[in-house]
Design a protein around this motif. Structure first.
Motif, PDB file in Angstrom:
ATOM      1  N   LEU A  45      17.593  -9.469   8.834  1.00  0.00           N
ATOM      2  CA  LEU A  45      18.229 -10.558   8.100  1.00  0.00           C
ATOM      3  C   LEU A  45      17.310 -11.162   7.049  1.00  0.00           C
ATOM      4  O   LEU A  45      17.752 -11.569   5.985  1.00  0.00           O
ATOM      5  N   PHE A  46      16.039 -11.232   7.352  1.00  0.00           N
ATOM      6  CA  PHE A  46      15.053 -11.796   6.423  1.00  0.00           C
ATOM      7  C   PHE A  46      13.973 -10.754   6.164  1.00  0.00           C
ATOM      8  O   PHE A  46      12.932 -10.760   6.787  1.00  0.00           O
ATOM      9  N   PRO A  47      14.210  -9.835   5.234  1.00  0.00           N
ATOM     10  CA  PRO A  47      13.258  -8.743   5.027  1.00  0.00           C
ATOM     11  C   PRO A  47      12.025  -9.162   4.234  1.00  0.00           C
ATOM     12  O   PRO A  47      11.600  -8.473   3.320  1.00  0.00           O
ATOM     13  N   ALA A  48      11.490 -10.299   4.534  1.00  0.00           N
ATOM     14  CA  ALA A  48      10.264 -10.750   3.867  1.00  0.00           C
ATOM     15  C   ALA A  48       9.082 -10.319   4.722  1.00  0.00           C
ATOM     16  O   ALA A  48       9.033 -10.560   5.915  1.00  0.00           O
ATOM     17  N   GLY A  49       8.162  -9.669   4.114  1.00  0.00           N
ATOM     18  CA  GLY A  49       6.997  -9.215   4.842  1.00  0.00           C
ATOM     19  C   GLY A  49       6.060  -8.482   3.913  1.00  0.00           C
ATOM     20  O   GLY A  49       6.273  -8.423   2.697  1.00  0.00           O
ATOM     21  N   TYR A  50       5.057  -7.926   4.464  1.00  0.00           N
ATOM     22  CA  TYR A  50       4.105  -7.187   3.655  1.00  0.00           C
ATOM     23  C   TYR A  50       3.600  -5.999   4.457  1.00  0.00           C
ATOM     24  O   TYR A  50       3.690  -5.957   5.673  1.00  0.00           O
ATOM     25  N   HIS A  51       3.078  -5.037   3.738  1.00  0.00           N
ATOM     26  CA  HIS A  51       2.491  -3.859   4.343  1.00  0.00           C
ATOM     27  C   HIS A  51       1.057  -3.766   3.849  1.00  0.00           C
ATOM     28  O   HIS A  51       0.800  -3.793   2.638  1.00  0.00           O
ATOM     29  N   VAL A  52       0.147  -3.631   4.763  1.00  0.00           N
ATOM     30  CA  VAL A  52      -1.251  -3.525   4.403  1.00  0.00           C
ATOM     31  C   VAL A  52      -1.536  -2.077   4.049  1.00  0.00           C
ATOM     32  O   VAL A  52      -1.224  -1.154   4.811  1.00  0.00           O
ATOM     33  N   ARG A  53      -2.093  -1.864   2.891  1.00  0.00           N
ATOM     34  CA  ARG A  53      -2.445  -0.517   2.451  1.00  0.00           C
ATOM     35  C   ARG A  53      -3.958  -0.372   2.473  1.00  0.00           C
ATOM     36  O   ARG A  53      -4.675  -1.178   1.885  1.00  0.00           O
ATOM     37  N   ARG A  54      -4.412   0.647   3.158  1.00  0.00           N
ATOM     38  CA  ARG A  54      -5.849   0.899   3.216  1.00  0.00           C
ATOM     39  C   ARG A  54      -6.272   1.725   2.012  1.00  0.00           C
ATOM     40  O   ARG A  54      -5.623   2.723   1.679  1.00  0.00           O
ATOM     41  N   PRO A  55      -7.333   1.341   1.335  1.00  0.00           N
ATOM     42  CA  PRO A  55      -7.749   2.075   0.132  1.00  0.00           C
ATOM     43  C   PRO A  55      -8.288   3.476   0.433  1.00  0.00           C
ATOM     44  O   PRO A  55      -8.284   4.327  -0.442  1.00  0.00           O
ATOM     45  N   ASP A  56      -8.724   3.725   1.670  1.00  0.00           N
ATOM     46  CA  ASP A  56      -9.301   5.019   1.971  1.00  0.00           C
ATOM     47  C   ASP A  56      -8.255   6.068   2.375  1.00  0.00           C
ATOM     48  O   ASP A  56      -8.575   7.230   2.572  1.00  0.00           O
ATOM     49  N   VAL A  57      -6.986   5.669   2.455  1.00  0.00           N
ATOM     50  CA  VAL A  57      -5.919   6.594   2.827  1.00  0.00           C
ATOM     51  C   VAL A  57      -5.104   6.902   1.584  1.00  0.00           C
ATOM     52  O   VAL A  57      -4.656   6.003   0.878  1.00  0.00           O
TER      53      VAL A  57
END
Length: 70
Positions: free
Chosen positions: A56-68
């Protein structure tokens, strides 16, 4: 009509354990903690969201690793 037996079992449990006074509350609290930690760690909403992919509330974040590599 399936809620009638469940309600009856809760009332019977309250009647039986009610004689223990505050020990009854300790047992209820321990049961609640056990359910929260082991049976439904994501809560009821996590259970619904996991089965239906509903957000219902698709607010969020995804952490991206720089080494991948992406």
């Amino acid at each position: 009509m399936s809620e009638i037996p469940a309600r009856g079992s809760l009332l019977k449990t309250a009647a039986v354990l009610g004689d223990y006074g505050s020990g009854y509350l300790v047992l209820l609290g321990a049961g609640g903690i056990a359910v929260a930690l082991w049976l439904l760690p994501g809560g009821l909403w996590g259970l619904i969201r996991g089965r239906t992919e509903l957000s219902l509330f698709p607010a969020g974040y995804h952490v991206r690793r720089p080494d991948v590599a992406q």
